[in-house]
Design a protein around this motif. Sequence first.
Motif, PDB file in Angstrom:
ATOM      1  N   GLY A  27     -39.407-109.895   4.304  1.00 30.05           N
ATOM      2  CA  GLY A  27     -38.485-110.964   4.492  1.00 30.05           C
ATOM      3  C   GLY A  27     -38.351-111.321   6.024  1.00 30.05           C
ATOM      4  O   GLY A  27     -38.585-110.380   7.034  1.00 30.05           O
ATOM      5  N   PRO A  28     -37.749-112.465   6.357  1.00 28.31           N
ATOM      6  CA  PRO A  28     -37.648-112.843   8.032  1.00 28.31           C
ATOM      7  C   PRO A  28     -36.855-112.134   8.882  1.00 28.31           C
ATOM      8  O   PRO A  28     -36.963-111.777  10.024  1.00 28.31           O
ATOM      9  CB  PRO A  28     -37.397-114.337   7.967  1.00 28.31           C
ATOM     10  CG  PRO A  28     -36.687-114.472   6.689  1.00 28.31           C
ATOM     11  CD  PRO A  28     -37.330-113.539   5.506  1.00 28.31           C
ATOM     12  N   GLU A  29     -35.702-111.712   8.263  1.00 22.20           N
ATOM     13  CA  GLU A  29     -34.514-110.877   8.983  1.00 22.20           C
ATOM     14  C   GLU A  29     -35.066-109.806   9.818  1.00 22.20           C
ATOM     15  O   GLU A  29     -34.512-109.598  10.814  1.00 22.20           O
ATOM     16  CB  GLU A  29     -33.498-110.596   8.123  1.00 22.20           C
ATOM     17  CG  GLU A  29     -32.680-111.692   7.603  1.00 22.20           C
ATOM     18  CD  GLU A  29     -33.279-112.380   6.400  1.00 22.20           C
ATOM     19  OE1 GLU A  29     -34.188-111.665   5.952  1.00 22.20           O
ATOM     20  OE2 GLU A  29     -32.639-113.251   5.831  1.00 22.20           O
ATOM     21  N   ARG A  30     -35.873-108.997   9.317  1.00 22.68           N
ATOM     22  CA  ARG A  30     -36.299-107.839   9.901  1.00 22.68           C
ATOM     23  C   ARG A  30     -37.352-107.801  11.014  1.00 22.68           C
ATOM     24  O   ARG A  30     -37.984-107.095  11.465  1.00 22.68           O
ATOM     25  CB  ARG A  30     -36.530-106.711   9.027  1.00 22.68           C
ATOM     26  CG  ARG A  30     -35.227-105.993   8.457  1.00 22.68           C
ATOM     27  CD  ARG A  30     -35.489-104.800   7.303  1.00 22.68           C
ATOM     28  NE  ARG A  30     -36.377-103.888   8.039  1.00 22.68           N
ATOM     29  CZ  ARG A  30     -37.063-103.051   7.486  1.00 22.68           C
ATOM     30  NH1 ARG A  30     -37.290-102.931   6.078  1.00 22.68           N
ATOM     31  NH2 ARG A  30     -38.012-102.180   7.939  1.00 22.68           N
ATOM     32  N   ASN A 104     -47.034-119.913  -0.005  1.00 22.16           N
ATOM     33  CA  ASN A 104     -46.527-119.395   1.133  1.00 22.16           C
ATOM     34  C   ASN A 104     -44.883-119.415   1.440  1.00 22.16           C
ATOM     35  O   ASN A 104     -44.224-119.656   2.136  1.00 22.16           O
ATOM     36  CB  ASN A 104     -47.056-120.323   2.355  1.00 22.16           C
ATOM     37  CG  ASN A 104     -48.581-119.856   2.548  1.00 22.16           C
ATOM     38  OD1 ASN A 104     -48.926-119.060   3.140  1.00 22.16           O
ATOM     39  ND2 ASN A 104     -49.447-120.965   1.815  1.00 22.16           N
ATOM     40  N   ILE A 105     -44.343-119.127   0.075  1.00 19.18           N
ATOM     41  CA  ILE A 105     -42.980-119.328   0.230  1.00 19.18           C
ATOM     42  C   ILE A 105     -42.227-118.503   0.894  1.00 19.18           C
ATOM     43  O   ILE A 105     -41.061-118.907   1.786  1.00 19.18           O
ATOM     44  CB  ILE A 105     -42.209-119.054  -1.363  1.00 19.18           C
ATOM     45  CG1 ILE A 105     -40.848-118.928  -1.368  1.00 19.18           C
ATOM     46  CG2 ILE A 105     -42.798-117.583  -1.866  1.00 19.18           C
ATOM     47  CD1 ILE A 105     -40.236-120.592  -1.241  1.00 19.18           C
ATOM     48  N   ALA A 106     -42.643-116.994   1.486  1.00 21.12           N
ATOM     49  CA  ALA A 106     -41.876-116.276   2.508  1.00 21.12           C
ATOM     50  C   ALA A 106     -41.964-116.982   3.891  1.00 21.12           C
ATOM     51  O   ALA A 106     -41.045-116.957   4.567  1.00 21.12           O
ATOM     52  CB  ALA A 106     -42.574-114.845   2.604  1.00 21.12           C
ATOM     53  N   LEU A 107     -43.254-117.641   4.100  1.00 25.29           N
ATOM     54  CA  LEU A 107     -43.245-118.337   5.360  1.00 25.29           C
ATOM     55  C   LEU A 107     -42.516-119.433   5.363  1.00 25.29           C
ATOM     56  O   LEU A 107     -41.958-119.833   6.433  1.00 25.29           O
ATOM     57  CB  LEU A 107     -44.638-118.754   5.568  1.00 25.29           C
ATOM     58  CG  LEU A 107     -44.958-119.545   6.877  1.00 25.29           C
ATOM     59  CD1 LEU A 107     -44.646-119.151   8.174  1.00 25.29           C
ATOM     60  CD2 LEU A 107     -46.588-119.766   6.763  1.00 25.29           C
ATOM     61  N   ILE A 108     -42.235-120.423   4.284  1.00 29.36           N
ATOM     62  CA  ILE A 108     -41.652-121.575   4.346  1.00 29.36           C
ATOM     63  C   ILE A 108     -40.199-121.249   4.580  1.00 29.36           C
ATOM     64  O   ILE A 108     -39.426-121.803   5.191  1.00 29.36           O
ATOM     65  CB  ILE A 108     -41.787-122.250   2.930  1.00 29.36           C
ATOM     66  CG1 ILE A 108     -43.225-122.760   2.774  1.00 29.36           C
ATOM     67  CG2 ILE A 108     -40.714-123.395   2.734  1.00 29.36           C
ATOM     68  CD1 ILE A 108     -43.445-123.855   3.484  1.00 29.36           C
ATOM     69  N   ALA A 109     -39.606-120.170   3.990  1.00 23.63           N
ATOM     70  CA  ALA A 109     -38.102-119.701   4.008  1.00 23.63           C
ATOM     71  C   ALA A 109     -38.183-119.302   5.492  1.00 23.63           C
ATOM     72  O   ALA A 109     -36.855-119.697   6.254  1.00 23.63           O
ATOM     73  CB  ALA A 109     -38.073-118.545   3.248  1.00 23.63           C
ATOM     74  N   ALA A 110     -38.887-118.307   6.069  1.00 24.64           N
ATOM     75  CA  ALA A 110     -38.768-117.995   7.638  1.00 24.64           C
ATOM     76  C   ALA A 110     -38.779-118.816   8.359  1.00 24.64           C
ATOM     77  O   ALA A 110     -37.878-119.208   9.499  1.00 24.64           O
ATOM     78  CB  ALA A 110     -39.798-116.907   7.760  1.00 24.64           C
ATOM     79  N   HIS A 111     -39.879-119.895   8.123  1.00 28.26           N
ATOM     80  CA  HIS A 111     -39.648-121.333   9.201  1.00 28.26           C
ATOM     81  C   HIS A 111     -38.480-121.965   9.223  1.00 28.26           C
ATOM     82  O   HIS A 111     -38.019-122.360  10.277  1.00 28.26           O
ATOM     83  CB  HIS A 111     -41.016-121.890   8.766  1.00 28.26           C
ATOM     84  CG  HIS A 111     -41.174-123.285   9.525  1.00 28.26           C
ATOM     85  ND1 HIS A 111     -40.910-124.401   9.218  1.00 28.26           N
ATOM     86  CD2 HIS A 111     -42.141-123.365  10.546  1.00 28.26           C
ATOM     87  CE1 HIS A 111     -41.163-125.265  10.039  1.00 28.26           C
ATOM     88  NE2 HIS A 111     -41.878-124.545  10.902  1.00 28.26           N
TER      89      HIS A 111
END
Lengths: 186, 186
Positions: A27-30, A104-111
Amino acid sequence: MVVERTDAARNRRAILRATEELLVQHGPERISLDLVAATAGVGKGTVFRRFGSRTGLFQELLADRAAGIREAIGSGSPPLGPGAPPRERLLGFLDELAQLAAKNIALIAAHEQACAADKHSDPTYLCWHGHVTGLIRQVQPDADADFLAHTLLGTFDADLVRHLTAHGGEARLRVSTRSLATALLR
Amino acid sequence: MVVERTDAARNRRAILRATEELLVQHGPERISLDLVAATAGVGKGTVFRRFGSRTGLFQELLADRAAGIREAIGSGSPPLGPGAPPRERLLGFLDELAQLAAKNIALIAAHEQACAADKHSDPTYLCWHGHVTGLIRQVQPDADADFLAHTLLGTFDADLVRHLTAHGGEARLRVSTRSLATALLR
């Protein structure tokens, strides 16, 4: 010179691949530039000089994953590319975005998190919004195309993509977006 | 006991007011629990025990500012409250949200950024989504009410609120949201 360019291109690919792997795993946080550099096997300076920040990294990764769609709407064959009626081009484009978002849901969320302070100035969003606005204007010249384009692209909000695909898969996302576009443009 | 409750209520009001002032002056990035406590004239422990985090603070502030709407849709007079036809109730509710969003843009933006990892579980959003979903089901039983409710509430995305009100004021936000609802429910 050619060797340097090849190295730069290889580093860029390694950095984007590492970012994507880390996103899916953690996930994006780390994710930090340090961690991306270590995973990609390049120096932190290389990541920093090329991408500037986490936000820059996620923006570039999304632009890279969306590059095929960008080319297809610019110069590809119909229905995505020029030549097809604008309504068909719009529905085809939304189908492509649904597929991209679901994959690309992880990327969409991080972006989205990284750009939260100003989503609308992200280059990929600007490109999508410009394309959708132009097509809506052709279909329905008296509509508020600018607003409707933001609304249609709002379907690719990360929470909504996650929610819709969790309850109906990529198909529900595609059908929802298509039916929204159809309702707005009749 | 009564004195303690009064103190707690006074502290809560002071903390929420301080948060709002700081948001308008500085934007969300610079706001910390320390700064809020110092501005409100209470101990940091008081802020932390009551709100837990910056996210908790923004969620509570939005819930507080939206409390009047929540009461009106639950037990107020028509068109917001029970009794009016569902379509009128929906349009009335969206008008209220447009006004709330236009007047509290700094808070809407801060709340959105703080909740970016999971917007849909915010209590205020859940309440709004439940209300809109219920009304859409009454107007159009065969529609995907859940999805359409997310789409309608997407109009109150901070960037979109900022963009629409910058080019047409609160009126454009209200008209855009109303026309979207009308298009989706015909």
